[in-house]
Design an enzyme around this catalytic site. Structure first.
Site, PDB file in Angstrom:
ATOM      1  N   GLU A  44     -38.394 -48.045   5.601  1.00 18.07           N
ATOM      2  CA  GLU A  44     -38.556 -46.627   5.978  1.00 18.07           C
ATOM      3  C   GLU A  44     -39.956 -46.123   5.639  1.00 18.07           C
ATOM      4  O   GLU A  44     -40.553 -45.366   6.391  1.00 18.07           O
ATOM      5  CB  GLU A  44     -37.489 -45.791   5.248  1.00 18.07           C
ATOM      6  CG  GLU A  44     -37.569 -44.315   5.559  1.00 18.07           C
ATOM      7  CD  GLU A  44     -36.414 -43.510   4.960  1.00 18.07           C
ATOM      8  OE1 GLU A  44     -35.453 -44.104   4.433  1.00 18.07           O
ATOM      9  OE2 GLU A  44     -36.486 -42.272   5.036  1.00 18.07           O
ATOM     10  N   GLU A  92     -44.330 -37.531  -5.246  1.00 14.89           N
ATOM     11  CA  GLU A  92     -44.365 -37.960  -6.663  1.00 14.89           C
ATOM     12  C   GLU A  92     -43.677 -39.320  -6.802  1.00 14.89           C
ATOM     13  O   GLU A  92     -44.186 -40.218  -7.479  1.00 14.89           O
ATOM     14  CB  GLU A  92     -43.657 -36.930  -7.565  1.00 14.89           C
ATOM     15  CG  GLU A  92     -44.389 -35.603  -7.716  1.00 14.89           C
ATOM     16  CD  GLU A  92     -44.185 -34.664  -6.525  1.00 14.89           C
ATOM     17  OE1 GLU A  92     -43.324 -34.945  -5.665  1.00 14.89           O
ATOM     18  OE2 GLU A  92     -44.908 -33.646  -6.441  1.00 14.89           O
ATOM     19  N   TYR A 152     -27.643 -41.317   2.250  1.00 13.75           N
ATOM     20  CA  TYR A 152     -28.026 -41.651   0.875  1.00 13.75           C
ATOM     21  C   TYR A 152     -27.905 -40.417  -0.042  1.00 13.75           C
ATOM     22  O   TYR A 152     -27.148 -40.418  -0.991  1.00 13.75           O
ATOM     23  CB  TYR A 152     -29.489 -42.113   0.772  1.00 13.75           C
ATOM     24  CG  TYR A 152     -29.936 -43.343   1.518  1.00 13.75           C
ATOM     25  CD1 TYR A 152     -29.072 -44.367   1.855  1.00 13.75           C
ATOM     26  CD2 TYR A 152     -31.289 -43.493   1.843  1.00 13.75           C
ATOM     27  CE1 TYR A 152     -29.537 -45.515   2.508  1.00 13.75           C
ATOM     28  CE2 TYR A 152     -31.762 -44.628   2.489  1.00 13.75           C
ATOM     29  CZ  TYR A 152     -30.885 -45.628   2.827  1.00 13.75           C
ATOM     30  OH  TYR A 152     -31.364 -46.740   3.457  1.00 13.75           O
ATOM     31  N   SER A 153     -28.716 -39.385   0.237  1.00 16.46           N
ATOM     32  CA  SER A 153     -28.895 -38.269  -0.717  1.00 16.46           C
ATOM     33  C   SER A 153     -27.605 -37.490  -0.943  1.00 16.46           C
ATOM     34  O   SER A 153     -26.795 -37.308  -0.024  1.00 16.46           O
ATOM     35  CB  SER A 153     -29.952 -37.288  -0.193  1.00 16.46           C
ATOM     36  OG  SER A 153     -31.149 -37.951   0.058  1.00 16.46           O
ATOM     37  N   SER A 161     -30.172 -36.227   8.141  1.00 17.84           N
ATOM     38  CA  SER A 161     -30.826 -35.920   9.418  1.00 17.84           C
ATOM     39  C   SER A 161     -30.012 -36.513  10.563  1.00 17.84           C
ATOM     40  O   SER A 161     -29.598 -37.677  10.504  1.00 17.84           O
ATOM     41  CB  SER A 161     -32.226 -36.528   9.459  1.00 17.84           C
ATOM     42  OG  SER A 161     -32.984 -36.052   8.390  1.00 17.84           O
TER      43      SER A 161
HETATM   44  C1  LIG Z   1     -36.515 -33.066   6.410  1.00 15.68           C
HETATM   45  C2  LIG Z   1     -35.702 -33.929   5.477  1.00 15.68           C
HETATM   46  C3  LIG Z   1     -34.894 -34.912   6.004  1.00 15.68           C
HETATM   47  C4  LIG Z   1     -34.126 -35.706   5.154  1.00 15.68           C
HETATM   48  N1  LIG Z   1     -33.282 -36.647   5.719  1.00 15.68           N
HETATM   49  C5  LIG Z   1     -32.475 -37.375   4.922  1.00 15.68           C
HETATM   50  C6  LIG Z   1     -31.529 -38.292   5.482  1.00 15.68           C
HETATM   51  O1  LIG Z   1     -31.448 -38.459   6.708  1.00 15.68           O
HETATM   52  N2  LIG Z   1     -30.720 -38.966   4.646  1.00 15.68           N
HETATM   53  C7  LIG Z   1     -30.765 -38.818   3.291  1.00 15.68           C
HETATM   54  O2  LIG Z   1     -29.998 -39.495   2.595  1.00 15.68           O
HETATM   55  N3  LIG Z   1     -31.635 -37.941   2.717  1.00 15.68           N
HETATM   56  C8  LIG Z   1     -32.483 -37.225   3.507  1.00 15.68           C
HETATM   57  N4  LIG Z   1     -33.375 -36.324   2.939  1.00 15.68           N
HETATM   58  C9  LIG Z   1     -33.347 -36.123   1.498  1.00 15.68           C
HETATM   59  C10 LIG Z   1     -34.588 -36.636   0.773  1.00 15.68           C
HETATM   60  O3  LIG Z   1     -34.607 -38.047   0.721  1.00 15.68           O
HETATM   61  C11 LIG Z   1     -34.560 -36.003  -0.619  1.00 15.68           C
HETATM   62  O4  LIG Z   1     -34.714 -34.601  -0.442  1.00 15.68           O
HETATM   63  C12 LIG Z   1     -35.658 -36.516  -1.503  1.00 15.68           C
HETATM   64  O5  LIG Z   1     -35.415 -37.860  -1.829  1.00 15.68           O
HETATM   65  C13 LIG Z   1     -35.804 -35.680  -2.790  1.00 15.68           C
HETATM   66  O6  LIG Z   1     -34.577 -35.520  -3.426  1.00 15.68           O
HETATM   67  P1  LIG Z   1     -34.096 -34.056  -3.883  1.00 15.68           P
HETATM   68  O7  LIG Z   1     -34.217 -33.143  -2.713  1.00 15.68           O
HETATM   69  O8  LIG Z   1     -32.761 -34.211  -4.510  1.00 15.68           O
HETATM   70  O9  LIG Z   1     -35.163 -33.561  -4.954  1.00 15.68           O
HETATM   71  P2  LIG Z   1     -35.211 -33.970  -6.491  1.00 15.68           P
HETATM   72  O10 LIG Z   1     -34.984 -35.425  -6.637  1.00 15.68           O
HETATM   73  O11 LIG Z   1     -34.291 -33.060  -7.236  1.00 15.68           O
HETATM   74  O12 LIG Z   1     -36.702 -33.664  -6.849  1.00 15.68           O
HETATM   75  C14 LIG Z   1     -37.161 -32.335  -7.171  1.00 15.68           C
HETATM   76  C15 LIG Z   1     -38.625 -32.436  -7.586  1.00 15.68           C
HETATM   77  O13 LIG Z   1     -38.756 -33.224  -8.784  1.00 15.68           O
HETATM   78  C16 LIG Z   1     -39.676 -34.280  -8.576  1.00 15.68           C
HETATM   79  N5  LIG Z   1     -39.235 -35.476  -9.301  1.00 15.68           N
HETATM   80  C17 LIG Z   1     -37.972 -35.963  -9.376  1.00 15.68           C
HETATM   81  N6  LIG Z   1     -37.952 -37.101 -10.102  1.00 15.68           N
HETATM   82  C18 LIG Z   1     -39.236 -37.352 -10.478  1.00 15.68           C
HETATM   83  C19 LIG Z   1     -39.868 -38.389 -11.230  1.00 15.68           C
HETATM   84  N7  LIG Z   1     -39.164 -39.408 -11.727  1.00 15.68           N
HETATM   85  N8  LIG Z   1     -41.213 -38.329 -11.391  1.00 15.68           N
HETATM   86  C20 LIG Z   1     -41.942 -37.301 -10.878  1.00 15.68           C
HETATM   87  N9  LIG Z   1     -41.401 -36.291 -10.175  1.00 15.68           N
HETATM   88  C21 LIG Z   1     -40.058 -36.316  -9.958  1.00 15.68           C
HETATM   89  C22 LIG Z   1     -39.660 -34.545  -7.090  1.00 15.68           C
HETATM   90  O14 LIG Z   1     -40.851 -35.183  -6.655  1.00 15.68           O
HETATM   91  C23 LIG Z   1     -39.509 -33.140  -6.534  1.00 15.68           C
HETATM   92  O15 LIG Z   1     -40.762 -32.492  -6.487  1.00 15.68           O
HETATM   93  C24 LIG Z   1     -34.165 -35.527   3.760  1.00 15.68           C
HETATM   94  C25 LIG Z   1     -34.995 -34.520   3.225  1.00 15.68           C
HETATM   95  C26 LIG Z   1     -35.756 -33.742   4.067  1.00 15.68           C
HETATM   96  C27 LIG Z   1     -36.628 -32.658   3.466  1.00 15.68           C
END
Ligand SMILES: Cc1cc2nc3c(=O)[nH]c(=O)nc-3n(C[C@H](O)[C@H](O)[C@H](O)COP(=O)(O)OP(=O)(O)OC[C@H]3O[C@@H](n4cnc5c(N)ncnc54)[C@H](O)[C@@H]3O)c2cc1C
Length: 373
Positions: free
Chosen positions: A233, A357, A117-118, A150
């Site tokens: 999930e 959040e 996804y991400s 992951s």
């Molecule tokens: C250990 C680990 C395993 C993972 N495994 C997978 C995987 O297998 N597959 C996959 O696809 N992804 C995976 N991820 C990714 C994970 O889903 C994303 O990191 C997560 O959704 C946050 O996205 P971002 O890192 O782009 O942060 P951002 O979206 O850039 O967020 C940055 C900050 O802004 C805040 N924020 C953003 N938008 C808002 C809002 N509208 N309101 C309030 N606050 C907000 C967030 O809460 C965060 O604190 C994994 C992440 C981790 C840490």
């Protein structure tokens, strides 16, 4: 509510405990993981709650809860993305051929799935994803990049969200695909996290061809499939048993005299124990409600999951406060290695699977009907 297990569930609890206790002691080596996989496969426990026709046991939510608790407490890796959300989404949105093709192999552990996804520019705002899938006859051609995937390095299948219509509003131009991870043009590059572990990856797609028969659901309607998969999930039950284990281990350390509490840290520890106990009961309530009504109380499950993740961080930071400087030594050089590692790893708890959040936003708007902020 009656918290006592029925004789049937108690018997199952004993069976699972006996299985867990008989596993090899060293959790880090391949023999342990193979013994887990083999044992779960033999007992049909990999996809315990799935219907029998797809290779599960048709277990009740309470049985699943009992199983999750024992495995979670002993830190035995028993759940997978395939069983927890890819399979359940396929059951709802896959064609009969797709179900026949993929579900039995997930339920035996033969196929291992990762979640694609991400992207660098699409995490919380997942609908902004840019990976493109362009239709070309009976195939789609995929180009782009995923991140934080992951287990991509251990998976032979990927559950992929890609943009099929770049001109439509962002939620309406996405489709879901099942992708063979050994397809030409897929490149998996490791990302090592701050504990030093290779857990997640970047995944690049360079003109990767996916048969159109591997698209799940209607073209451009994938966002709705993905949203349901995200609900699966975030609704997992029994996720506090790991926290209870951390607390029990830490209390044993304190009682052995190797760690010393102050009045303040003792209060923090007690608060964590109370929270873990409350969350355990909430977990049983979720399972009991699911058992009685046939549907999961999604809102309560999401609240429980959010609280469990934040509780885990409170536990690990409390242990670090108690251990002081000795808890901050490099994991490889410290007798408190597991606590240091647990603290560093717990940082990700409130990010993975959707940040705290975002989960609060979902609970506020979808669960409590509050207006958007
Ligand atoms: C250990 C680990 C395993 C993972 N495994 C997978 C995987 O297998 N597959 C996959 O696809 N992804 C995976 N991820 C990714 C994970 O889903 C994303 O990191 C997560 O959704 C946050 O996205 P971002 O890192 O782009 O942060 P951002 O979206 O850039 O967020 C940055 C900050 O802004 C805040 N924020 C953003 N938008 C808002 C809002 N509208 N309101 C309030 N606050 C907000 C967030 O809460 C965060 O604190 C994994 C992440 C981790 C840490």
């Amino acid at each position: 509510m009656d918290f006592n297990l029925s004789p049937e569930h108690s018997a199952f609890q004993q069976q699972v405990t006996a299985f867990a206790d008989a596993l090899p002691p060293n959790r880090d080596d391949d023999a342990f993981h193979e013994a887990v996989r083999q044992g779960l496969t033999e007992r049909n426990w990999i996809a315990l709650a799935w219907p029998k026709e797809y290779g599960g046991l048709g277990a009740s939510p309470l049985q699943q809860m009992v199983f999750n608790e024992i495995m979670g407490y002993r830190r035995i890796p028993a759940g997978s993305m395939g069983t927890m959300w890819v399979g359940p989404a396929l059951m709802l949105y896959g064609t009969d051929e797709q179900k026949e093709r993929w579900l039995p192999r997930i339920s035996t552990g033969e196929d291992v799935w990762c979640t694609l996804y991400s992207e660098p520019g699409a995490g919380s705002d997942l609908a902004a994803l840019q990976t493109r899938a362009i239709r070309d006859g009976d195939e789609y051609v995929v180009s782009g990049q995923k991140i934080w995937t992951s287990g991509a390095h251990r998976s032979n299948w990927g559950w992929l969200a890609a943009r099929t219509d770049p001109d439509a509003p962002k939620h309406r131009g996405i489709s879901m695909f099942c992708l063979r991870m050994d397809s030409p043009g897929v490149e998996v590059r490791p990302l090592v996290n701050m504990t030093g572990n290779h857990e997640f990856n970047e995944v690049f797609f360079d003109n990767v061809r996916i048969p159109a028969a591997q698209r799940v659901g209607e073209e451009n309607r994938g966002w709705y499939t993905l949203a349901v998969a995200l609900d699966f999930e975030r609704s997992s039950i029994g996720s506090t048993s790991g926290a209870r284990r951390s607390l029990d281990d830490f209390m044993a350390l304190v009682k052995s005299g190797k760690a010393h509490l102050t009045g303040q840290t003792r209060n923090r520890l007690v608060d964590c124990v109370i929270n873990a106990q409350v969350l355990r009961f909430v977990g049983y309530r979720i399972a009991a409600q699911q058992e009685a009504t046939g549907t999961a109380p999604t809102l309560l499950a999401q609240m429980a999951k959010l609280c469990a993740m934040e509780l885990n961080q409170r536990i690990t930071s409390m242990t670090m406060q108690v251990l002081g400087l000795s808890g901050q030594a490099h994991p490889a050089e410290s007798e408190f290695e597991s606590y240091t590692h647990g603290f560093l790893r717990s940082v990700a708890n409130t990010i993975e699977g959707g940040t705290s959040e975002i989960q609060r936003n979902v609970i506020a708007t979808r669960g409590l009907g509050l207006p958007r902020g």
